[in-house]
Motif scaffolding. Structure first.
Motif, PDB file in Angstrom:
ATOM      1  N   ILE A   1      -9.217   4.265  -3.379  1.00  0.00           N
ATOM      2  CA  ILE A   1      -8.132   4.374  -2.418  1.00  0.00           C
ATOM      3  C   ILE A   1      -8.569   5.350  -1.337  1.00  0.00           C
ATOM      4  O   ILE A   1      -8.971   6.470  -1.622  1.00  0.00           O
ATOM      5  CB  ILE A   1      -6.828   4.869  -3.083  1.00  0.00           C
ATOM      6  N   THR A   2      -8.486   4.897  -0.103  1.00  0.00           N
ATOM      7  CA  THR A   2      -8.807   5.753   1.034  1.00  0.00           C
ATOM      8  C   THR A   2      -7.508   6.077   1.757  1.00  0.00           C
ATOM      9  O   THR A   2      -6.787   5.178   2.169  1.00  0.00           O
ATOM     10  CB  THR A   2      -9.772   5.039   2.001  1.00  0.00           C
ATOM     11  N   ILE A   3      -7.238   7.348   1.886  1.00  0.00           N
ATOM     12  CA  ILE A   3      -6.032   7.788   2.586  1.00  0.00           C
ATOM     13  C   ILE A   3      -6.466   8.387   3.922  1.00  0.00           C
ATOM     14  O   ILE A   3      -7.204   9.366   3.964  1.00  0.00           O
ATOM     15  CB  ILE A   3      -5.241   8.820   1.759  1.00  0.00           C
TER      16      ILE A   3
END
Length: 132
Positions: free
Chosen positions: A4-6
């Protein structure tokens, strides 16, 4: 397993350190962007050492640096807020004076803002590029 890239928010980028103006441009109507001519009454580079610091609590300070345009020129605190889905940045300079900029770009290294003013049917635009 998931990756997951925030992406940081515009607020996260804005509050990361010192913002120094590196380029100022102006244009009239649909003309070309140009570097404005310095006001002859202003010392050369008097605001070249100025910088902004934005804080998470929605306050900012414009630090005027050692070279003063109009001595004595104090640092100028104010408040800030993003408006219109983070597409505009409002700087509240005093309780009754606010300036709203269109946000063209902000990331961990640079920020591009613009503003416009229409008088007698002629619109003048200003564009400002800041860097850390």
């Amino acid at each position: 397993s998931y990756n997951i890239t925030i992406e940081p928010t515009r607020t996260a980028y804005l509050i990361q350190g010192v913002w120094k103006l590196v380029k100022s441009e102006t244009k009239t109507g649909s003309g070309e962007w140009e570097q404005p001519i310095r006001d002859p009454g202003s010392p050369p580079g008097c605001s070249a050492d100025d910088f902004y610091v934005f804080k998470k609590n929605a306050t900012y300070t414009l630090y005027t640096g050692a070279d003063k345009c109009v001595p004595p020129e104090p640092n100028r605190p104010g408040t800030w807020s993003f408006q219109n889905n983070d597409t505009k940045l409002q700087l509240n300079i005093t309780k009754s004076l606010a300036v709203t900029f269109k946000v063209h770009w902000v990331d961990d290294a640079s920020m591009i803002l613009s503003a416009s003013d229409t008088r007698d049917g002629v619109t003048t635009y200003q564009r400002y590029t800041y860097r850390h």
